[in-house]
Design an enzyme around this catalytic site. Structure first.
Site, PDB file in Angstrom:
ATOM      1  N   HIS A   1       0.784  -0.942   0.076  1.00  0.00           N
ATOM      2  CA  HIS A   1      -0.033  -0.051  -0.004  1.00  0.00           C
ATOM      3  C   HIS A   1       0.857   1.181  -0.082  1.00  0.00           C
ATOM      4  CE1 HIS A   1      -3.403  -2.585   1.075  1.00  0.00           C
ATOM      5  NE2 HIS A   1      -2.653  -3.080   1.918  1.00  0.00           N
TER       6      HIS A   1
HETATM    7  C1  BDR Z   1      -3.293   0.704   5.189  1.00  0.00           C
HETATM    8  O1  BDR Z   1      -3.638   0.464   6.304  1.00  0.00           O
HETATM    9  C2  BDR Z   1      -2.487   0.286   7.199  1.00  0.00           C
HETATM   10  O2  BDR Z   1      -2.651  -1.148   7.763  1.00  0.00           O
HETATM   11  C3  BDR Z   1      -1.383   0.298   6.076  1.00  0.00           C
HETATM   12  O3  BDR Z   1      -0.128   0.682   6.470  1.00  0.00           O
HETATM   13  C4  BDR Z   1      -2.119   1.170   4.966  1.00  0.00           C
HETATM   14  O4  BDR Z   1      -1.415   2.208   5.205  1.00  0.00           O
HETATM   15  C5  BDR Z   1      -3.817   0.002   3.986  1.00  0.00           C
HETATM   16  O5  BDR Z   1      -5.271  -0.236   4.072  1.00  0.00           O
END
Ligand code: BDR
Ligand code: CA
Length: 319
Positions: free
Chosen positions: A249
């Site tokens: 992500h």
């Molecule tokens: C987002 O949620 C967090 O767990 C990750 O770091 C990312 O920013 C993804 O949904």
């Protein structure tokens, strides 16, 4: 082009950590003014420590780290140790940081920087938007010091905490609403795009094969990360997907700033649901803005995963 002044607001978090490494590895493009942390994947004390752990790993202890808000605006904190490990960076094999945490609060740092900067500052937000929302509430004039906000968060399709909501917006939907409605130049990279950027075994091996401490640590962090996203039955309490490999992500935000040509998106009218129960934290995007509902964000829809992983591997090889 001089390096772009950048502040990274984050909640490390395995993928936040990889995003920080990518930014550290790009000094020609980024003048990294500071890292601000927020409660999210793990509580604030851990996100503030983890950001400094990554500074040590990359030998970038010159970058100041500021701790911000310990909880969302209205809701109780929801964390994600199930995804990121009990410390937020796996099970705690990275050493304790020795570099100091800055005494200034992250919100005060944001306000100070954004009201005194010689050139507008880019904000990369990788966690719940609490720090930026509080800064905007305390000092609306900071908007004038922001070049753009590039946020990892939201989803036009399914969420990853509930069927409707992505983690960062689910944790603090009220902060997200403040930010989305602030009229800032905003780019959203949500699950629609980050679920295209998968950590396949060959990509993981390429990081590992760098053979450097950073390459090996990145691979060690990423190996267990996000496996539950590949099995929709893994955790009935969360809205899991059945991806072919774990998604990456937060590094997409830094990759987008480095190589926007690896992404495509469109202007849309973005809103955040803060009232409902089923859809709390959902991003609702109108892809057909009108004069009465003009676009307020660029929503990224596609990513060149091969290009992003090649960029990440090439850059991490420089650390
Ligand atoms: C987002 O949620 C967090 O767990 C990750 O770091 C990312 O920013 C993804 O949904
Ligand atoms: Ca994050």
């Amino acid at each position: 082009m001089p390096p772009r002044p950048l502040i990274i607001d984050c909640d490390p978090g395995v993928d936040d950590a990889i995003a920080l490494l990518l930014a550290f590895a790009s000094p020609a493009e980024f003048d990294l003014l500071g890292i601000t942390t927020v409660a999210g994947n793990v509580p604030l004390a851990l996100t503030a420590a983890n950001a400094r752990r990554i500074c040590h790993l990359a030998q970038r202890t010159d970058v100041p780290v500021y701790a911000g808000c310990p909880r969302p605006l209205l809701r109780s904190l929801v964390t994600a140790e199930d995804i990121h490990g009990s410390t937020g960076l796996g099970e705690g094999w990275l050493p304790e940081p020795t570099m100091p945490l800055q005494p200034q609060h992250a919100v005060a740092f944001l306000i100070e920087q954004l009201t005194t900067a010689a050139a507008p500052i880019t904000l990369a937000t990788l966690g719940p938007l609490t720090n930026l929302a509080v800064a905007l509430i305390q000092c609306p004039a900071i908007a004038g010091g922001i070049d753009q906000v590039v946020m990892m968060g939201g989803s036009l399709g399914p969420g990853n905490v509930t069927p409707a909501a992505e983690f960062n917006l689910y944790v603090d939907p009220h902060a997200a609403k403040v930010v989305v409605e602030a009229g800032l130049p905003l780019t959203m990279l949500g699950l629609d795009v980050t679920h295209q950027v998968l950590t396949t075994p060959d990509r993981l091996a390429a990081l590992e094969n760098l053979g450097t401490p950073v390459g090996k640590a990145a691979a060690k962090l990423l190996r267990p990360y996000g496996q539950s996203e590949c099995d929709s039955r893994s955790d009935p309490s969360r809205n899991r997907h059945s991806l072919a490999a774990p998604p990456l992500h937060d590094p997409c935000v830094i990759a987008y700033l480095l190589r926007p040509d690896l992404f495509t998106g469109r202007p849309m009218r973005l809103a955040v649901e803060t009232e409902g129960t089923l859809c709390l934290g959902r991003t609702v995007a109108n892809a057909y803005p009108s004069p009465t509902t003009p676009a307020n964000a660029t929503v990224i829809e596609t990513a060149d995963a091969e290009g992003i992983y090649a960029l990440l591997t090439e850059r991490l090889g420089k650390l």
